[in-house]
Design a protein around this motif. Sequence first.
Motif, PDB file in Angstrom:
ATOM      1  N   UNK A  81       0.828  -1.214   0.000  1.00 34.21           N
ATOM      2  CA  UNK A  81       0.000   0.000   0.000  1.00 34.21           C
ATOM      3  C   UNK A  81       0.863   1.265   0.000  1.00 34.21           C
ATOM      4  N   UNK A  82       1.921   1.242   0.775  1.00 30.59           N
ATOM      5  CA  UNK A  82       2.811   2.395   0.843  1.00 30.59           C
ATOM      6  C   UNK A  82       3.445   2.693  -0.513  1.00 30.59           C
ATOM      7  N   UNK A  83       3.892   1.653  -1.194  1.00 31.22           N
ATOM      8  CA  UNK A  83       4.491   1.841  -2.517  1.00 31.22           C
ATOM      9  C   UNK A  83       3.480   2.394  -3.515  1.00 31.22           C
ATOM     10  N   UNK A  84       2.247   1.850  -3.470  1.00 29.82           N
ATOM     11  CA  UNK A  84       1.208   2.353  -4.363  1.00 29.82           C
ATOM     12  C   UNK A  84       0.890   3.815  -4.057  1.00 29.82           C
ATOM     13  N   UNK A  89      -1.000   9.546  -8.307  1.00 32.78           N
ATOM     14  CA  UNK A  89      -1.196  10.997  -8.470  1.00 32.78           C
ATOM     15  C   UNK A  89      -2.232  11.494  -7.449  1.00 32.78           C
ATOM     16  N   UNK A  90      -2.220  12.787  -7.165  1.00 30.89           N
ATOM     17  CA  UNK A  90      -3.113  13.343  -6.137  1.00 30.89           C
ATOM     18  C   UNK A  90      -4.592  12.994  -6.326  1.00 30.89           C
ATOM     19  N   UNK A  96      -9.221   7.280  -3.508  1.00 36.61           N
ATOM     20  CA  UNK A  96      -8.995   6.121  -2.632  1.00 36.61           C
ATOM     21  C   UNK A  96      -9.299   6.484  -1.180  1.00 36.61           C
ATOM     22  N   UNK A  97      -8.890   7.670  -0.759  1.00 33.38           N
ATOM     23  CA  UNK A  97      -9.183   8.115   0.609  1.00 33.38           C
ATOM     24  C   UNK A  97     -10.687   8.178   0.841  1.00 33.38           C
TER      25      UNK A  97
END
Length: 116
Positions: A81-84, A89-90, A96-97
């Motif tokens: 998840x961190x890598x993705x 892009x913003x 996703x958030x």
Amino acid sequence: MAEQSGMGKRIKAARKAKGLTGEHLSELCHINATYFRQIEAGRKIPSLTVFVSLCRELAVSPTYLLEDCLNDNELSGFNVLSDLWKTAPPYQIEVVTAMIRSALECMEVLKNDLLA
């Protein structure tokens, strides 16, 4: 104790990378310098409040500091998840958030319905 000393070593490395003294970092985190030295030496485990302050002031993730405490299975999902997240892009991060917030809200409603 290996986990504690690993966390202390990571705190020390991050502190030095930021050019901070132990005394200055302890001031930023609103803790006693002696207590901070004990954390960094691995003799004390920081409280959650102090842990969060250390992460914030050092600009490191909790996972970085806890790496020795977590097994590979627990880290692998977070690392993916961190890598993705780092490469998204913003606008994708915003979508996703929003999706995660919505899913968590739905889960809370379902939990409350089940408990009622």
